[in-house]
Design a protein around this motif. Structure first.
Motif, PDB file in Angstrom:
ATOM      1  N   GLN A 113       0.597  -1.361   0.543  1.00 64.64           N
ATOM      2  CA  GLN A 113       0.045   0.008  -0.308  1.00 64.64           C
ATOM      3  C   GLN A 113       0.802   1.399   0.256  1.00 64.64           C
ATOM      4  O   GLN A 113       0.517   2.410  -0.495  1.00 64.64           O
ATOM      5  N   GLN A 114       1.909   1.341   0.604  1.00 67.03           N
ATOM      6  CA  GLN A 114       3.288   2.355   0.830  1.00 67.03           C
ATOM      7  C   GLN A 114       3.692   2.528  -1.033  1.00 67.03           C
ATOM      8  O   GLN A 114       3.421   3.934  -1.107  1.00 67.03           O
ATOM      9  N   MET A 115       3.802   1.539  -1.338  1.00 65.87           N
ATOM     10  CA  MET A 115       3.587   1.875  -2.858  1.00 65.87           C
ATOM     11  C   MET A 115       3.223   2.310  -3.555  1.00 65.87           C
ATOM     12  O   MET A 115       3.662   3.046  -4.159  1.00 65.87           O
ATOM     13  N   VAL A 116       1.774   1.779  -3.074  1.00 70.24           N
ATOM     14  CA  VAL A 116       1.187   2.628  -4.409  1.00 70.24           C
ATOM     15  C   VAL A 116       1.091   3.985  -4.126  1.00 70.24           C
ATOM     16  O   VAL A 116       0.543   4.710  -4.930  1.00 70.24           O
ATOM     17  N   ILE A 117       0.575   4.768  -2.587  1.00 65.85           N
ATOM     18  CA  ILE A 117       0.632   5.898  -1.973  1.00 65.85           C
ATOM     19  C   ILE A 117       1.923   7.044  -2.485  1.00 65.85           C
ATOM     20  O   ILE A 117       1.484   7.743  -3.107  1.00 65.85           O
ATOM     21  N   ASN A 118       3.177   6.077  -2.730  1.00 61.32           N
ATOM     22  CA  ASN A 118       4.061   6.973  -2.992  1.00 61.32           C
ATOM     23  C   ASN A 118       3.762   6.666  -5.454  1.00 61.32           C
ATOM     24  O   ASN A 118       4.767   8.153  -4.913  1.00 61.32           O
ATOM     25  N   ASP A 119       3.712   5.689  -5.592  1.00 62.53           N
ATOM     26  CA  ASP A 119       3.871   6.185  -6.650  1.00 62.53           C
ATOM     27  C   ASP A 119       2.773   7.368  -6.925  1.00 62.53           C
ATOM     28  O   ASP A 119       2.834   8.220  -8.244  1.00 62.53           O
ATOM     29  N   PHE A 120       1.706   6.909  -6.663  1.00 64.36           N
ATOM     30  CA  PHE A 120       0.855   8.421  -7.021  1.00 64.36           C
ATOM     31  C   PHE A 120       1.097   9.613  -6.783  1.00 64.36           C
ATOM     32  O   PHE A 120       0.838  10.458  -7.638  1.00 64.36           O
ATOM     33  N   LEU A 121       1.772   9.947  -5.214  1.00 61.98           N
ATOM     34  CA  LEU A 121       2.620  11.053  -4.804  1.00 61.98           C
ATOM     35  C   LEU A 121       3.289  11.414  -5.843  1.00 61.98           C
ATOM     36  O   LEU A 121       3.865  12.739  -6.535  1.00 61.98           O
ATOM     37  N   THR A 122       4.519  10.939  -6.211  1.00 62.81           N
ATOM     38  CA  THR A 122       5.299  11.280  -7.512  1.00 62.81           C
ATOM     39  C   THR A 122       4.572  10.917  -8.707  1.00 62.81           C
ATOM     40  O   THR A 122       5.310  12.018  -9.004  1.00 62.81           O
TER      41      THR A 122
END
Lengths: 140, 140
Positions: A113-122
């Motif tokens: 989930q952290q990877m998804v959030i980070n990908d979205f923010l980037t």
């Protein structure tokens, strides 16, 4: 995203009031801190501020110890603006409570989930960078 | 999050420049639009601006047609500030390109991933609201 945007702006206003610096100075410090040393021309392009405004801005940042001018070791004719921002105790203090709360929030998500959030923010950052380069959004 | 924050502020600056309004006016419009009609006192609390500043701000917003004062139908002694922001074509135009790009970005995620992102953004907004209520971050 718009709800986050308005809170971000209110938060930034409270930080710059505590630090007693202008919004443009603060944004420039934040960009330098994120992207690393850059030339005055690059900072001008990133912020949308004119090169004249940027020169005065760098003078102010040098004076209050938030950045310094340094010759590029690879090309002595190039002058880089180097952030010294994170060394300042008052900046650390301003952000500390928010940083801790954000880290705590991030901890509640799984690695995936952290990877998804980070990908979205980037990608949201890249998207805003693209929008900011549109002619109607340029300051100069 | 800090990278997103600095882009958000640069983007907001470009929008308020296009609309030729102040940052405080813009933030107030955005909060009214998000949270719905509220009293001057509530807007003062949310923005951290004094009630005197808010009175002048609402006068300006009424004048340019971004909000209007209305008596609360449930309590005629209460005056609510009602946003009329989204009716303005220039606001729609300012945000349109960014909105479309954001919707397109969201489309690239699965439903489950969208829920994670939405949950994170909602909690980040709540967290910033809490931080903004800390004494050192209050404007007044």
């Amino acid at each position: 995203m718009r709800a986050l945007g308005s809170r971000t702006i209110l938060y930034q206003q409270s930080v710059i009031k505590q630090l007693d610096i202008s919004g443009n100075d603060f944004i420039s410090i934040d960009l330098l801190n994120e992207l690393g040393p850059m030339t005055a021309g690059e900072l001008s392009k990133k912020t949308g501020l004119s090169t004249g405004t940027i020169t005065a801005l760098i003078d102010r940042l040098e004076k209050i110890g938030y950045a310094r001018r340094e010759k590029d070791p690879n090309d002595r004719r190039r002058v880089m603006i180097v952030p010294t921002y994170e060394e300042k105790a008052e900046i650390k203090t301003s952000y500390e409570s928010l940083n801790l709360a954000m880290l705590d929030l991030a901890d509640h998500y799984s690695y995936e989930q952290q990877m998804v959030i980070n990908d979205f923010l980037t990608k949201a950052v890249a998207l805003l960078d693209t929008e900011l380069q549109q002619p109607q959004n340029k300051k100069t």
